[in-house]
Design an enzyme around this catalytic site. Structure first.
Site, PDB file in Angstrom:
ATOM      1  N   ARG A  85      -2.289  -9.082  -3.161  1.00 61.00           N
ATOM      2  CA  ARG A  85      -3.556  -9.295  -3.872  1.00 61.00           C
ATOM      3  C   ARG A  85      -3.594  -8.507  -5.182  1.00 61.00           C
ATOM      4  NH1 ARG A  85      -8.304  -5.993  -3.549  1.00 61.00           N
ATOM      5  NH2 ARG A  85     -10.276  -7.120  -3.859  1.00 61.00           N
ATOM      6  N   VAL A 142      -1.068  -7.374  -7.004  1.00 63.49           N
ATOM      7  CA  VAL A 142      -0.113  -7.929  -7.981  1.00 63.49           C
ATOM      8  C   VAL A 142      -0.709  -9.179  -8.626  1.00 63.49           C
ATOM      9  CG1 VAL A 142       2.126  -9.105  -8.186  1.00 63.49           C
ATOM     10  CG2 VAL A 142       1.950  -6.959  -6.896  1.00 63.49           C
ATOM     11  N   ARG A 153      -3.947 -10.216  -8.808  1.00 60.43           N
ATOM     12  CA  ARG A 153      -5.168 -10.046  -9.600  1.00 60.43           C
ATOM     13  C   ARG A 153      -4.965  -9.171 -10.832  1.00 60.43           C
ATOM     14  NH1 ARG A 153     -10.202 -10.447  -5.267  1.00 60.43           N
ATOM     15  NH2 ARG A 153      -9.722 -12.620  -4.721  1.00 60.43           N
ATOM     16  N   ASP A 181       8.058   2.355   8.296  1.00 59.12           N
ATOM     17  CA  ASP A 181       9.004   3.394   8.726  1.00 59.12           C
ATOM     18  C   ASP A 181       8.976   4.666   7.893  1.00 59.12           C
ATOM     19  OD1 ASP A 181       9.842   1.814  10.794  1.00 59.12           O
ATOM     20  OD2 ASP A 181      11.527   0.956   9.711  1.00 59.12           O
TER      21      ASP A 181
END
Lengths: 320, 320, 320, 320
Positions: free
Chosen positions: B21, B23, B25, B127
């Site tokens: 989102r 990236v 917007r 991780d």
């Protein structure tokens, strides 16, 4: 053998228990005797304290609130009250006091230090309003609680195609509103730090409607200078939409602390004990550049919380 | 007008959607065209992509998983596969690719960059095994999920006065186990990074019993070199206690992302777009000293995750 | 003044604490003296009991597990053990024992009643395997926990377009699997009560894929006669899909009890005390037609849990 | 082939989506064509409907709110509006309308039936205020949400040794307050059904303090005839304690539905379709004696919700 006391003061915050546990267990591990002081400075004045062993702080790590209770002490605001507190400290032979709390509690500790008491401060407040540290214990949990609430509110707000105003805590510092706004996908946030007019919020809502958005969420910090009921009325009148208000209030103080708050609490407790053990006092423990360190208490208190304008502008960009 | 693609790759992690989102917007806000690439490198090879507008990433901020789907692509491991991917990039005229994923996905991006593709990497993995960044998107949510599970397990573990071994994810990096151990109040953690013998864990459990502890929780990372069933058997035989195993497995990957993961995802997306807009590429975005910055991708990949031995030792001190 | 004892026995279940609280507080309100017996029948044999006042059961209503601890007592399986238990009851002058537990615990109570002890049984087990009552304390919480887990698993299952097999508790009774299957939107459930072949499950998964379903969830009760690892292998081989296994195990026993379990626990405690106060004993309290009533213990134990075939068939209709 | 429409109306409630899904999927399974009508009676008037296939209701089972949107329609209150709705029904050739909602929505359906439309009503409201059924879809989720909030509030209430008044929904029916009071361990509940004076509540709080209780929670239904702010002021003045107010408001409407609400929704949808398929109409589906059945709509609407006085008295006994 060093003897220290630990107290929680001011508004409670999730993670205070984790901090108490860390102070007690790291303290004992370094050969200290640790006393729990009940009801903050009230208990210090009244001599309500008892030694805590490792078991006394078992099973509290994951609990909200504070097992030591907390209070705002008016007596401690007076010279007489503080003198009485010093007497307690002398009676019990405490070498230092660890204070877990916010702004006001730190100011109290500074006063104590002026009377010759060794203090060590740990930032426990949901408000994130201490300028010297990047985060305070409880802030992460509080904002996550707000995010949960927003998810719930979104369900009904979207089903009814409404606008909802969510009032969150923050009298002087709008960080809860700001972070919840970014991470909750709010259309706009209203903060004490920015003089934003209601009209621009209404424009945002209407533009959203025009683009097909079915609902909108406006987050307002307590400290934004307009009454929430009035805000709702004004938005409703200007946009012609159905608007509802939800005041999250004390919900934000409770709940099991998150990972971040438990870690910060544990690290602060660890650092407080390490510094005391090294003979250092009158420090405020804080998080700077990702590291937990001790800072000069007086200077720490003097730093004002910087407002993150870039983040604030992101709310608009993301919800445009 | 700059055209970019965005993909998620490898194991999914909570917050990937928030990164997508951001990236999309932030990209659109800077005048870019943004394409979503489905199924990671698989979709890049097969040309499964479509332009995303602002609405396409609506209502995903709070969702786990990834709307772009993800996969581990074996074809992309081959020269032929990567050439095919480059062809797709040329066909669609993409100026750069934003890759959200872990170690392996970053290595894939580095390979692409060697073929002349501009890449930008965002750390999305539960991780926390990327050495150049202090945190990865999904880690905070995963550990909070483990903490919730520990709270539940503690109820029954304590009612039956048992020891429970909780197996968590982490093949090479024990951070999930380590943080859950500190913040969950575990008696011991078993990690890939430390060669700890089972005997010392049993001693810890027995000492706890002698002090009146009614239950104990041992957290074991996947990567600790002993089978979990065997571990349970050995602890049970040596301590004479009832021991149970819970393997949290894929539960750890799901759930609505926490504040931290949504913020980190949003900030990484913001920075990725800012750098691309400034003409910079082949960077890995990461969190260092509390700030989100871009680092040289090759160097970032080469850094090994530092193990926090002090934190590891705290588990013992706190649960002694 | 009537003196009663209360114990929890067998596997713990969320809501047992609420039941203990209700027995103690309703008992005291009717002028009884209530003793808490620790570790189930083990504590009864060993004389581990103490009087509980109203405050002793404060702040436990919302907690999982049981403050009275629980155990499976092998000694109580023997005549000698039970005789010893009767001696304890005589020593403390207890007029009746309230037993909170499942099948095995009720059978133990029936044995006690044959030795002249007055017993009253409250159904506390997550398995819902007591035929005489429509629900047992803990079942609602356990299935809600499974539903939460399914929501998390769905995130990752859907991102990877996988099939996930979720193993839930239920050796003889598949109700947890059945209810979670309906309410969690599973593609299929595998139960001890129905002889369903794996092939039909694979067909279901493949049909789903053909219709564009990106993921599927299969719920398997412990008691379905096939090893879970093997099941995963077989589904994977037959469908050619990536299949993962999650074993929820002891997670299902923990957590704060839901409304339903707190209400059922409170109502059962209320009814148990009401009946004892009226001089009635050797009853099993249960929910029938939405009402909480007392049933003859021996007859109650003899009733077998009816399997709801219509509900089972609904899983298929809903996920077709 | 039978053609039916389904709509949600009035205040939304968690589980409405599960009911829509059940109506659609059970309907299709019996060979019906099912149309979704948007925005309740508003959409029926305006002809906002479209056919729903099985996939259209995928992934909604676990979501709060309603995908069909909902509204309170003023136009439908008029004869003209209802005539217009009938025209839509004729235009689309719908054989029956399934209405999911509360009291007002049922009354609307009854009006429709008087104009010759076949209707079938499913109880979807958090208020539990429909007398003919033991539970309504959304009630269980709403009370569980209140219980979560009480847990959070208790943390801070207990740390500050305060009294907290929690205002919950329920204008005419106090069931949310009553059930949350029992299951949340409240000191007192204030309901529309009982004329209880504030003095008795204050006495309860003071008695609690005298017995050493550190905090108390009072639950007040919206419909109790006293303003909440005033109540707080009065309790504070009479007891001399610090008292806080939390208004849960729209939080209670949202959230993923619980097991109970998903089951009830699914069963009601199943029964509605079964009855329609059998040629029966103008029924209200409800839960009586643990069974889901169809009742004459007019008679069902006429039944008033019975107040459970015994349960009400239990609040006092349990918290004494």
């Amino acid at each position: 053998m060093m003897k220290i006391g630990v107290l929680t003061s001011g508004g409670d915050s999730p993670g205070m228990n984790a901090a108490v546990r860390a102070v007690v267990r790291f303290g004992i591990a370094r050969g200290m005797k640790v006393y729990g002081i009940y009801r903050g400075y009230e208990g210090l004045i009244d001599g309500e304290l008892e030694e805590l062993d490792r078991r006394a702080v078992g099973d509290i790590l994951q609990r909200g609130g504070t097992m030591l209770k907390t209070a705002r002490s008016e007596r401690f605001m007076t010279e007489a009250g503080r003198r009485k507190a010093v007497t307690t400290i002398e009676t019990f032979g405490l070498d230092a006091i660890v204070v877990i709390g916010g702004n006001g509690s730190f100011a109290g500790a500074l006063e104590l230090s002026r009377l010759g008491v060794n203090v060590m401060c740990i930032p426990g407040t949901i408000d994130n309003d201490l300028g010297y540290t990047e985060s305070t214990i409880g802030f992460d949990t509080a904002v996550n609680t707000v995010l949960d609430a927003i998810t719930r509110i979104r369900d009904t707000s979207s089903s009814h195609e409404r606008t909802t105003v969510v009032e969150v805590m923050g009298r002087h510092c709008g960080d809860i509103a700001l972070y919840a706004g970014i991470a909750g996908g709010a259309e706009a946030v209203l903060l004490p730090e920015v003089d934003r007019d209601v009209n621009s919020v209404c424009r945002k809502i209407i533009e959203g409607c025009n683009q097909g958005k079915q609902h909108s969420i406006i987050i307002k910090a307590e400290g934004y200078p307009m009454d929430s009921q009035e805000l709702v009325k004004e938005i409703s009148e200007r946009t012609g939409r159905s608007v509802r208000l939800v005041v999250l209030s004390y919900l934000q103080r409770g709940g099991s602390p998150t990972l971040q708050d438990r870690m910060l609490a544990t690290r602060c407790g660890d650092k407080a004990i390490e510094l005391l053990d090294a003979g250092l006092t009158n420090k405020a423990i804080g998080l700077v550049d990702g590291k937990v360190l001790g800072f000069n208490l007086k200077e720490a208190l003097a730093e004002t919380q910087e407002f993150d304008r870039h983040l604030y502008e992101c709310v608009d960009v993301l919800s445009r």
